[in-house]
Design a protein around this motif. Sequence first.
Motif, PDB file in Angstrom:
ATOM      1  N   VAL A 189      -4.534  -2.954  10.163  1.00 36.36           N
ATOM      2  CA  VAL A 189      -3.149  -3.263  10.525  1.00 36.36           C
ATOM      3  C   VAL A 189      -2.211  -2.420   9.681  1.00 36.36           C
ATOM      4  N   GLY A 201      -7.566  -7.100  -3.055  1.00 36.65           N
ATOM      5  CA  GLY A 201      -7.063  -6.274  -1.959  1.00 36.65           C
ATOM      6  C   GLY A 201      -7.870  -4.988  -1.883  1.00 36.65           C
ATOM      7  N   TYR A 256       0.877  -1.164   0.000  1.00 37.84           N
ATOM      8  CA  TYR A 256       0.000   0.000   0.000  1.00 37.84           C
ATOM      9  C   TYR A 256       0.914   1.213   0.000  1.00 37.84           C
TER      10      TYR A 256
HETATM   11  N1  SME Z   1      -5.910  -6.611   6.488  1.00 36.49           N
HETATM   12  C1  SME Z   1      -5.340  -5.347   6.167  1.00 36.49           C
HETATM   13  C2  SME Z   1      -5.980  -4.780   4.926  1.00 36.49           C
HETATM   14  C3  SME Z   1      -5.344  -5.190   3.649  1.00 36.49           C
HETATM   15  S1  SME Z   1      -5.734  -6.795   3.198  1.00 36.49           S
HETATM   16  O1  SME Z   1      -5.171  -7.664   4.127  1.00 36.49           O
HETATM   17  C4  SME Z   1      -5.022  -7.042   1.698  1.00 36.49           C
HETATM   18  C5  SME Z   1      -5.529  -4.389   7.313  1.00 36.49           C
HETATM   19  O2  SME Z   1      -6.151  -4.691   8.277  1.00 36.49           O
HETATM   20  O3  SME Z   1      -5.010  -3.318   7.229  1.00 36.49           O
END
Ligand code: SME
Length: 151
Positions: A75, A65, A47
Amino acid sequence: MAVVDYDYLAKVIESLTHGETDEVALMATLACELHHSDDRFDWTGFYRVVEPNLLKIGPYQGGHGCLVIPFDKGVCGAAAKTQTTQLVDDVEAFSGHIACSSTTKSEIVLPVFDKNKKLIGVLDIDSNQSAAFNKNDQHALEAILKSVFEA
Ligand code: SME
């Protein structure tokens, strides 16, 4: 059964990315090499910081995603906000976890910095296995990110 050999992987990534400075090209290459290096890695991707306190999806491997993540969510947001690695053994127990996939059980998210130590994004790896990641993964992945993006 694919189990990552981080020393070998670091050499492969160095040879594939040597001299490249384009962040998207580097992210795409790392997402591919990491994703295929270990059976624990069910979603592997970046990201990118696109504006203050906002992440947007970059190159990734695996299922769908989520596109946009504010720094105060998930997270990924926690890793970006604190600029520290988030090693999550059980995503159900992580308050505010964003479930892009219903099969994810554990996750590791690492901040990514450029050569000026500016946060440019996060690397997110999800696993369908509980407590899939450990400190060895954290240290090896932090070293690979440093060698590729901070060089
Ligand atoms: N689970 C991540 C979001 C992105 S997906 O896992 C691809 C989070 O809680 O930030």
